[in-house]
Design an enzyme around this catalytic site. Structure first.
Site, PDB file in Angstrom:
ATOM      1  N   ARG A 234       0.861  -1.179   0.000  1.00 19.33           N
ATOM      2  CA  ARG A 234       0.000   0.000   0.000  1.00 19.33           C
ATOM      3  C   ARG A 234       0.891   1.220   0.000  1.00 19.33           C
ATOM      4  NH1 ARG A 234      -2.649   0.617   5.053  1.00 19.33           N
ATOM      5  NH2 ARG A 234      -1.281   2.395   5.265  1.00 19.33           N
TER       6      ARG A 234
ATOM      7  N   GLU B 272       4.873   7.036   2.283  1.00 20.37           N
ATOM      8  CA  GLU B 272       5.701   5.831   2.400  1.00 20.37           C
ATOM      9  C   GLU B 272       5.039   4.722   1.605  1.00 20.37           C
ATOM     10  OE1 GLU B 272       5.649   3.427   5.869  1.00 20.37           O
ATOM     11  OE2 GLU B 272       3.546   3.836   6.315  1.00 20.37           O
TER      12      GLU B 272
ATOM     13  N   ASN C 192       4.092   0.655   2.148  1.00 18.39           N
ATOM     14  CA  ASN C 192       4.021  -0.424   3.132  1.00 18.39           C
ATOM     15  C   ASN C 192       4.126  -1.745   2.401  1.00 18.39           C
ATOM     16  OD1 ASN C 192       3.064   1.151   5.679  1.00 18.39           O
ATOM     17  ND2 ASN C 192       1.750   1.867   4.013  1.00 18.39           N
TER      18      ASN C 192
ATOM     19  N   SER D 145      -2.705  -2.735   5.982  1.00 16.43           N
ATOM     20  CA  SER D 145      -4.034  -3.138   6.458  1.00 16.43           C
ATOM     21  C   SER D 145      -5.147  -2.192   6.022  1.00 16.43           C
ATOM     22  CB  SER D 145      -4.007  -3.294   7.975  1.00 16.43           C
ATOM     23  OG  SER D 145      -3.463  -2.167   8.565  1.00 16.43           O
TER      24      SER D 145
ATOM     25  N   LYS E 104      12.174   2.884   5.522  1.00 15.26           N
ATOM     26  CA  LYS E 104      12.273   4.303   5.157  1.00 15.26           C
ATOM     27  C   LYS E 104      13.632   4.601   4.513  1.00 15.26           C
ATOM     28  CE  LYS E 104       8.416   4.919   7.632  1.00 15.26           C
ATOM     29  NZ  LYS E 104       7.593   3.763   8.032  1.00 15.26           N
TER      30      LYS E 104
ATOM     31  N   LYS F   5      12.456  10.302  10.698  1.00 19.21           N
ATOM     32  CA  LYS F   5      11.856   8.961  10.705  1.00 19.21           C
ATOM     33  C   LYS F   5      12.865   7.858  11.003  1.00 19.21           C
ATOM     34  CE  LYS F   5       8.143   9.839   7.391  1.00 19.21           C
ATOM     35  NZ  LYS F   5       7.362   9.211   6.322  1.00 19.21           N
TER      36      LYS F   5
ATOM     37  N   GLU G 169       7.608   0.739  11.671  1.00 17.63           N
ATOM     38  CA  GLU G 169       6.294   0.761  11.032  1.00 17.63           C
ATOM     39  C   GLU G 169       5.224   0.815  12.109  1.00 17.63           C
ATOM     40  OE1 GLU G 169       6.052   0.821   7.769  1.00 17.63           O
ATOM     41  OE2 GLU G 169       8.186   0.536   7.487  1.00 17.63           O
ATOM     42  N   GLY G 170       4.039   1.212  11.691  1.00 20.41           N
ATOM     43  CA  GLY G 170       2.894   1.084  12.584  1.00 20.41           C
ATOM     44  C   GLY G 170       2.447   2.374  13.242  1.00 20.41           C
TER      45      GLY G 170
ATOM     46  N   ARG H  39      -7.755   7.726   4.717  1.00 15.78           N
ATOM     47  CA  ARG H  39      -7.801   7.909   6.176  1.00 15.78           C
ATOM     48  C   ARG H  39      -7.770   9.401   6.478  1.00 15.78           C
ATOM     49  NH1 ARG H  39      -2.635   4.673   7.782  1.00 15.78           N
ATOM     50  NH2 ARG H  39      -2.035   5.615   5.815  1.00 15.78           N
TER      51      ARG H  39
HETATM   52  P1  ADP Z   1       4.482   4.434   9.664  1.00 20.90           P
HETATM   53  O1  ADP Z   1       5.296   3.368   9.056  1.00 20.90           O
HETATM   54  O2  ADP Z   1       4.645   4.550  11.131  1.00 20.90           O
HETATM   55  O3  ADP Z   1       3.045   4.392   9.215  1.00 20.90           O
HETATM   56  P2  ADP Z   1       4.633   6.874   8.053  1.00 20.90           P
HETATM   57  O4  ADP Z   1       5.790   7.272   7.248  1.00 20.90           O
HETATM   58  O5  ADP Z   1       3.436   6.421   7.329  1.00 20.90           O
HETATM   59  O6  ADP Z   1       5.146   5.773   9.105  1.00 20.90           O
HETATM   60  O7  ADP Z   1       4.236   8.071   9.020  1.00 20.90           O
HETATM   61  C1  ADP Z   1       3.153   8.003   9.914  1.00 20.90           C
HETATM   62  C2  ADP Z   1       2.239   9.205   9.745  1.00 20.90           C
HETATM   63  O8  ADP Z   1       2.972  10.410   9.918  1.00 20.90           O
HETATM   64  C3  ADP Z   1       1.632   9.300   8.358  1.00 20.90           C
HETATM   65  O9  ADP Z   1       0.435   8.561   8.291  1.00 20.90           O
HETATM   66  C4  ADP Z   1       1.412  10.793   8.210  1.00 20.90           C
HETATM   67  O10 ADP Z   1       0.195  11.185   8.834  1.00 20.90           O
HETATM   68  C5  ADP Z   1       2.556  11.400   8.994  1.00 20.90           C
HETATM   69  N1  ADP Z   1       3.679  11.726   8.093  1.00 20.90           N
HETATM   70  C6  ADP Z   1       4.675  10.882   7.718  1.00 20.90           C
HETATM   71  N2  ADP Z   1       5.527  11.490   6.868  1.00 20.90           N
HETATM   72  C7  ADP Z   1       5.066  12.723   6.694  1.00 20.90           C
HETATM   73  C8  ADP Z   1       5.507  13.853   5.915  1.00 20.90           C
HETATM   74  N3  ADP Z   1       6.602  13.792   5.162  1.00 20.90           N
HETATM   75  N4  ADP Z   1       4.766  14.982   5.977  1.00 20.90           N
HETATM   76  C9  ADP Z   1       3.654  15.056   6.741  1.00 20.90           C
HETATM   77  N5  ADP Z   1       3.190  14.038   7.495  1.00 20.90           N
HETATM   78  C10 ADP Z   1       3.879  12.885   7.474  1.00 20.90           C
HETATM   79 MG    MG Z   2       2.265   4.846   7.439  1.00 24.58          MG
END
Ligand code: ADP
Ligand code: MG
Length: 383
Positions: free
Chosen positions: A36, A53, A55, A60, A214, A273, A277-278, A359
């Protein structure tokens, strides 16, 4: 990942299993990916969907969200808004994901073998998984649900590394668990190794899990990398690159020093970052500054990457949750696109989009998704 695995124990542990399996020689010949890719609509600078990102493990909500549009369509119709209701897209990721699993099961080639969902000890998202599971039962494919602990206690390989759990041959292992370090004690690591060594189709195999870090996302954005991976496809490369936000390596050296200093001076421009994950692991604002100050001269820095913060335009919306008052909030949304592929040896058998996930969350939450209790499932409304 060579710099990451020097400092990040979890990634290093996964990487060691990956190397061990390669050295032994892969028994697995069929590969199944359920991904995803998540995006936000960036309004700072040129407006565009930018990737948050990708996944590659346990992506899920494809199950539950196969129902969300129905809820919204019903509500709109009951309110007499039939025109608006017609703008909602049909969406059934559960079916698309199951199609990939079923294809992999078929190519594995044993009628008796089952699909094993590898699930958590405390099953918080079982109904999402059931939507996919039921699609498989409908195709007369048997599904079992097991935990790492069950695999440790009941799992074995035969001479040709076919996987048996509790006496049943397993064709496909679909991980809905296994992406956070806290899950793994010594026995669960052993179970993971057993699964990876087996002939069963792992979704994902450990290499693909590692490709979802990442750090790999950041390395993919380096000039020249897409060109190497997709030679002769300049238009595809341009379209992919247009979805990338700025991503920066914090590896030791001048490049890392420079971007670390920039982020400390202006933390609100970035997200910090780690390889996790999660949800709930990223750092923003003051906290980003503090952590980066502390680790900027230590190798620990390389376990993180920096990313430009994406700034979507907030919209007013209602977040409906049990036991919380219904009130209008300023919200932002994140769009996920499911993709499924199946490969047999070098032959790509299936590669397609399988639906979407929207979401929505209130703007005061920088991080966190639905499982973290921050975002809610939503439906895109086309205008
Ligand atoms: P995870 O693997 O924990 O889901 P993500 O990279 O998806 O990590 O980051 C989690 C949440 O943080 C995302 O769903 C988003 O809401 C926010 N986020 C992540 N990266 C960014 C970004 N570059 N700019 C703004 N919000 C971000
Ligand atoms: Mg995420």
């Amino acid at each position: 990942l060579s710099s990451t695995i020097k400092v990040d124990d979890f990634t290093a542990r996964l990487f060691r299993i990956y190397m061990q399996v390669l050295e032994e020689g892969l028994a697995q010949t069929v590969f199944l990916g359920i991904n995803r890719s998540d995006y936000m609509f960036d309004c700072g600078g040129t407006a565009a969907l930018r990737q948050i990102e990708i996944n590659t493990i346990a992506a899920s909500f494809g199950g539950l969200t196969s129902r969300t549009a129905d809820v919204h369509r019903l509500v709109l119709n009951v309110l007499g808004k039939t025109e608006e209701a017609s703008h909602l897209l049909p969406n059934n990721p559960a079916k698309g994901l199951a199609l990939g699993i079923a294809k992999a099961w078929e190519l594995y080639g044993s009628q008796r073998a089952v699909v094993m969902f590898l699930v958590e000890d405390v099953q918080r998202n079982i109904f999402d998984q059931r939507c996919v599971e039921n699609e498989l039962w409908n195709r007369n494919i048997r599904v079992v649900r097991k935990r790492f602990r069950d695999v440790f206690e009941q799992g074995s390989l035969d001479a040709s590394r076919r996987l048996f759990v509790d006496g049943q041959e397993v064709a496909v292992v679909y991980y809905r668990e296994g992406y956070v370090p806290q899950v793994y004690d010594q026995q669960n690591w052993e179970a993971r190794l057993l699964l990876e060594r087996s002939r069963a189709v792992k979704c994902p195999d450990i290499a693909t899990q590692l490709a979802g870090t990442k750090k790999v996302q950041q390395e993919l954005s380096r000039p020249g990398t897409l060109e190497k991976l997709l030679p002769g496809h300049p238009e595809a490369i341009a379209r992919i690159r247009a979805t990338f936000a700025g991503l920066y390596s914090l590896d030791e050296g001048e490049e890392g020093d420079r971007i670390a200093a920039t982020a400390i001076a202006d933390p609100d421009r970035f997200v910090l970052k780690p390889q996790r994950e999660g949800g709930g692991n990223n750092l923003y604002g003051e906290e980003l500054r503090e952590v980066l100050e502390k680790i900027k001269d230590s190798p620990e820095r390389t376990s993180y990457i920096l990313m430009d913060k994406i700034k979507p335009q907030p919209a007013l919306n209602y977040l409906l949750r049990a036991h919380s008052p219904l009130q209008v909030s300023k919200c932002i949304s994140e769009l996920g696109i499911f993709g499924v592929y199946v490969r047999q040896g070098q032959e790509l058998v299936l590669n397609q989009a399988a639906g979407h996930l929207l979401r929505t969350k209130a703007i005061e939450h920088a991080d966190g998704g639905v499982a973290a209790g921050v975002a809610v499932l939503d439906t895109p409304y086309l205008v």
